[in-house]
Motif scaffolding. Structure first.
Motif, PDB file in Angstrom:
ATOM      1  N   PRO A 133      82.219 -42.669 -16.540  1.00 38.49           N
ATOM      2  CA  PRO A 133      83.700 -42.619 -16.730  1.00 38.49           C
ATOM      3  C   PRO A 133      84.607 -43.585 -17.837  1.00 38.49           C
ATOM      4  O   PRO A 133      85.489 -43.265 -18.324  1.00 38.49           O
ATOM      5  CB  PRO A 133      84.452 -42.676 -15.390  1.00 38.49           C
ATOM      6  N   ALA A 134      83.744 -44.718 -17.988  1.00 39.54           N
ATOM      7  CA  ALA A 134      84.265 -45.497 -19.009  1.00 39.54           C
ATOM      8  C   ALA A 134      83.995 -45.190 -20.505  1.00 39.54           C
ATOM      9  O   ALA A 134      84.667 -45.765 -21.372  1.00 39.54           O
ATOM     10  CB  ALA A 134      83.679 -46.969 -18.821  1.00 39.54           C
ATOM     11  N   GLY A 145      83.288 -45.463 -11.792  1.00 41.21           N
ATOM     12  CA  GLY A 145      84.287 -46.294 -12.556  1.00 41.21           C
ATOM     13  C   GLY A 145      84.995 -47.441 -11.798  1.00 41.21           C
ATOM     14  O   GLY A 145      85.673 -48.108 -12.244  1.00 41.21           O
ATOM     15  N   LYS A 146      84.667 -47.736 -10.516  1.00 42.44           N
ATOM     16  CA  LYS A 146      85.385 -48.510  -9.774  1.00 42.44           C
ATOM     17  C   LYS A 146      84.907 -50.152 -10.152  1.00 42.44           C
ATOM     18  O   LYS A 146      83.688 -50.022 -10.651  1.00 42.44           O
ATOM     19  CB  LYS A 146      85.039 -48.540  -8.254  1.00 42.44           C
ATOM     20  N   PRO A 147      85.794 -50.978 -10.282  1.00 42.35           N
ATOM     21  CA  PRO A 147      85.339 -52.249 -10.822  1.00 42.35           C
ATOM     22  C   PRO A 147      84.241 -52.754 -10.166  1.00 42.35           C
ATOM     23  O   PRO A 147      84.169 -52.875  -8.868  1.00 42.35           O
ATOM     24  CB  PRO A 147      86.600 -53.227 -10.593  1.00 42.35           C
ATOM     25  N   ILE A 148      83.360 -53.493 -10.744  1.00 38.52           N
ATOM     26  CA  ILE A 148      82.040 -53.872 -10.109  1.00 38.52           C
ATOM     27  C   ILE A 148      82.223 -55.022  -8.843  1.00 38.52           C
ATOM     28  O   ILE A 148      81.498 -54.768  -8.033  1.00 38.52           O
ATOM     29  CB  ILE A 148      81.140 -54.678 -11.311  1.00 38.52           C
ATOM     30  N   ASN A 198      90.540 -49.544  -5.796  1.00 38.75           N
ATOM     31  CA  ASN A 198      89.802 -48.472  -6.387  1.00 38.75           C
ATOM     32  C   ASN A 198      90.184 -47.665  -7.406  1.00 38.75           C
ATOM     33  O   ASN A 198      90.227 -46.249  -7.459  1.00 38.75           O
ATOM     34  CB  ASN A 198      89.227 -47.420  -5.113  1.00 38.75           C
ATOM     35  N   ASN A 199      90.976 -48.295  -8.483  1.00 35.82           N
ATOM     36  CA  ASN A 199      91.706 -47.575  -9.462  1.00 35.82           C
ATOM     37  C   ASN A 199      92.718 -47.085  -9.016  1.00 35.82           C
ATOM     38  O   ASN A 199      93.069 -45.689  -9.696  1.00 35.82           O
ATOM     39  CB  ASN A 199      90.594 -46.924 -10.523  1.00 35.82           C
ATOM     40  N   PRO A 247      84.693 -51.436 -16.409  1.00 31.06           N
ATOM     41  CA  PRO A 247      84.617 -51.643 -15.067  1.00 31.06           C
ATOM     42  C   PRO A 247      83.423 -52.739 -14.626  1.00 31.06           C
ATOM     43  O   PRO A 247      83.204 -53.487 -13.469  1.00 31.06           O
ATOM     44  CB  PRO A 247      84.562 -50.313 -14.314  1.00 31.06           C
ATOM     45  N   MET A 248      82.619 -52.814 -15.554  1.00 29.94           N
ATOM     46  CA  MET A 248      81.428 -53.791 -15.274  1.00 29.94           C
ATOM     47  C   MET A 248      81.935 -55.387 -15.633  1.00 29.94           C
ATOM     48  O   MET A 248      80.944 -56.150 -15.326  1.00 29.94           O
ATOM     49  CB  MET A 248      80.284 -53.189 -16.243  1.00 29.94           C
ATOM     50  N   ALA A 249      83.098 -55.489 -16.136  1.00 29.56           N
ATOM     51  CA  ALA A 249      83.258 -56.755 -16.408  1.00 29.56           C
ATOM     52  C   ALA A 249      83.979 -57.537 -15.013  1.00 29.56           C
ATOM     53  O   ALA A 249      84.452 -56.858 -14.463  1.00 29.56           O
ATOM     54  CB  ALA A 249      84.358 -56.762 -17.507  1.00 29.56           C
ATOM     55  N   GLU A 250      83.605 -58.643 -14.947  1.00 32.68           N
ATOM     56  CA  GLU A 250      83.880 -59.202 -13.677  1.00 32.68           C
ATOM     57  C   GLU A 250      85.454 -59.442 -13.396  1.00 32.68           C
ATOM     58  O   GLU A 250      85.963 -59.559 -12.343  1.00 32.68           O
ATOM     59  CB  GLU A 250      83.279 -60.739 -13.660  1.00 32.68           C
ATOM     60  N   GLU A 251      86.148 -59.728 -14.670  1.00 32.03           N
ATOM     61  CA  GLU A 251      87.441 -59.839 -14.843  1.00 32.03           C
ATOM     62  C   GLU A 251      88.400 -58.673 -14.463  1.00 32.03           C
ATOM     63  O   GLU A 251      89.503 -58.837 -14.241  1.00 32.03           O
ATOM     64  CB  GLU A 251      88.006 -60.532 -15.908  1.00 32.03           C
ATOM     65  N   THR A 252      87.743 -57.553 -14.404  1.00 34.61           N
ATOM     66  CA  THR A 252      88.427 -56.186 -14.639  1.00 34.61           C
ATOM     67  C   THR A 252      88.941 -55.924 -13.332  1.00 34.61           C
ATOM     68  O   THR A 252      88.458 -56.072 -12.111  1.00 34.61           O
ATOM     69  CB  THR A 252      87.468 -54.919 -15.055  1.00 34.61           C
ATOM     70  N   GLU A 253      90.336 -55.459 -13.231  1.00 32.59           N
ATOM     71  CA  GLU A 253      90.965 -55.299 -11.968  1.00 32.59           C
ATOM     72  C   GLU A 253      91.317 -53.879 -11.918  1.00 32.59           C
ATOM     73  O   GLU A 253      91.357 -53.007 -10.660  1.00 32.59           O
ATOM     74  CB  GLU A 253      92.261 -56.098 -11.780  1.00 32.59           C
ATOM     75  N   VAL A 254      91.345 -53.121 -12.710  1.00 31.22           N
ATOM     76  CA  VAL A 254      91.481 -51.495 -13.016  1.00 31.22           C
ATOM     77  C   VAL A 254      90.741 -50.910 -14.000  1.00 31.22           C
ATOM     78  O   VAL A 254      90.855 -51.487 -15.305  1.00 31.22           O
ATOM     79  CB  VAL A 254      92.943 -51.096 -13.219  1.00 31.22           C
ATOM     80  N   GLY A 255      89.701 -50.023 -13.583  1.00 33.11           N
ATOM     81  CA  GLY A 255      88.752 -49.291 -14.388  1.00 33.11           C
ATOM     82  C   GLY A 255      89.355 -48.021 -14.772  1.00 33.11           C
ATOM     83  O   GLY A 255      90.651 -47.440 -14.504  1.00 33.11           O
TER      84      GLY A 255
END
Length: 461
Positions: free
Chosen positions: A8-9, A74-77, A263-264, A300-308
């Protein structure tokens, strides 16, 4: 809908799968029936050993399955890893508690004597193969919270997972097999929604559980009702989040952001309708909106992402339609509200106020990072707004007034009331809803007994 992994990204289709044919469906149903006859005779200790092994494997492979979940929906990792850890915790909880939860019960001796018996016990026996129709938003947790108690009770599972998370579904089948559960104890059925009726009507399938949309719930409940088979349904939610004047405002606003965008924003138990007492409305709205604006949206694969991204293009379009409808009917956008350009199915964290009953979003579930703000004049109006919904899953209340707590617990139409915290599920506590949010309960002792034959054993004097 094809059975496929679509990122989904990016919108890229990474892999497609062939749906099972009739012959393979029949083979798997037969395997489930055969496995049940053996699995039901195993001891709790044997099942617990295997369930603990499954939890250990899941912990060891946490990063790998987290990447699969993030790629598929697509949920953040970071949240995907947390989901895997939560599943391992639930497996261990049921492994350690199933025997006591399903222990024989002895009625009151006076009632036994009155019935003319020398002794009576109530015994919990497994039903058989249970069909689980599961959604994509928590692709591991939704399944494990069914599978762990079902397998520990002596049942076997047939999983029809959402068609966009086949990799996660196949991982689960392999996980339980590698943990030592016999062939056929837990099987993934790669089938489309059109094949569900055929499986559910099969006499070897004894019950069904579904987490998903209202239409899916109606369909499964209708078929199961026609076949007179037990069902548990966990459907949508549009949970209220009520803030009263005595609340710790900074903590309430900070928690509200997490409660809305977990979960976005694609969670049945995510807070969606924020009902704030007029005395603190402006202060809360300022804090909450600032928190929503500050969220880091991205890969969403980035550690700092809060919303994918949202899980699908259709899901984003549905969410945008709700927002556009509200704005067209007079709602005010405090932040977000515009679909971004570029690849992937992203939608910005959005806050709307000025919501009225004529807007679709007042009655429909917003499945994404969109919050609606309501101003309540007093406690009575807060309760009235909260209950003005077809759903009744969870609810959050922020107050330090004991009288208000008692009133909310008594009057809110929901399966859970969380005071000064956000709604969450835990293996030890029952989970489920009322109204169009479904019926039955998952988790805790209530959940493990849902698919048991509650048997009265009466022995004459």
């Amino acid at each position: 809908m094809p059975i496929a992994t679509v990122n989904p990204a990016t919108g890229e289709t990474l892999r497609t799968y062939d749906a099972l044919g009739e012959e393979e469906i029949e083979r798997r149903l037969a395997a489930a029936d055969t496995a049940f006859r053996t699995h039901r005779t195993t001891t709790f200790a044997e099942r617990a050993l295997r369930m603990h092994k499954a939890a250990d494997l899941l912990d060891a492979e946490c990063q790998d399955i987290a990447r699969v979940m993030t790629t598929e929906m697509g949920k953040p990792i970071t949240q995907a890893r947390a989901e895997a850890a939560k599943c391992a915790k639930a497996m261990r909880w049921y492994a350690d508690h199933a025997e006591e939860l399903l222990a024989d019960e002895e009625p009151d001796a006076r009632d036994v004597k009155d019935s003319g018996a020398s002794w009576v016990i109530v015994r919990y026996r497994p039903l058989g193969p249970v069909l689980a129709v599961m959604p994509w938003n928590f692709p591991l947790w939704q399944v494990v919270r069914f599978a762990a108690p079902a397998l520990m009770a002596g049942n076997v599972g047939l999983l029809k997972h959402a068609s966009n998370v086949p990799g996660t579904a196949l991982f689960l089948e392999d996980l339980f097999r590698r943990a030592g559960f016999a062939e056929g104890c837990f099987q993934t059925l790669l089938i489309g929604s059109g094949a569900v009726e055929r499986v559910l009507r099969d006499p070897r399938v004894r019950a069904a559980t579904l987490t998903g949309s209202e239409p899916a719930g109606r369909s499964v409940a209708s078929i199961a009702g026609d076949e007179i088979k037990k069902t548990v349904l966990e459907l949508g939610g549009s949970d209220p989040y009520i803030v009263m004047p005595s609340a710790e405002l900074d903590r309430a606003a900070e928690t509200a952001v997490t409660a809305r965008v977990q979960n976005n924003g694609q969670s049945c138990i995510a807070a969606k309708r924020f009902i704030v007492h007029t005395d603190v409305f402006d202060a809360f709205a300022e804090r909450f909106t600032a928190g929503m604006k500050a969220l880091r949206v991205g890969d969403p694969m980035a550690e700092e992402t809060e919303v994918g991204p949202l899980s699908s293009e259709r899901g984003r379009a549905d969410l945008a339609e709700l927002v556009d409808d509200a704005v067209g009917a007079g709602a005010t956008v405090l932040c977000g509200g515009t679909r971004p350009d570029g690849p992937g199915w992203y939608y910005p964290p959005t806050v709307l106020t000025g919501i009225t009953p004529r807007m679709r979003i007042h009655h429909e579930e917003a499945f994404g990072p969109v919050a609606t703000l309501y101003r309540a004049a007093d406690l009575d109006e807060a309760v009235a707004i909260a209950n003005d919904s077809p759903f009744g899953l969870g609810s959050d209340v922020w107050t330090h007034n004991g009288t208000e707590v008692d009133r909310f617990v008594q009057d809110l139409e929901a399966g859970g009331v969380f005071i000064n915290g956000m709604t969450a599920s835990h293996p030890a506590f029952p989970f489920g809803g009322v109204k169009r949010s479904g019926y039955g309960r998952e988790l805790s002792g209530h959940g493990i007994r849902e698919f048991c034959n509650i048997t009265t054993v009466w022995h004459g004097a």
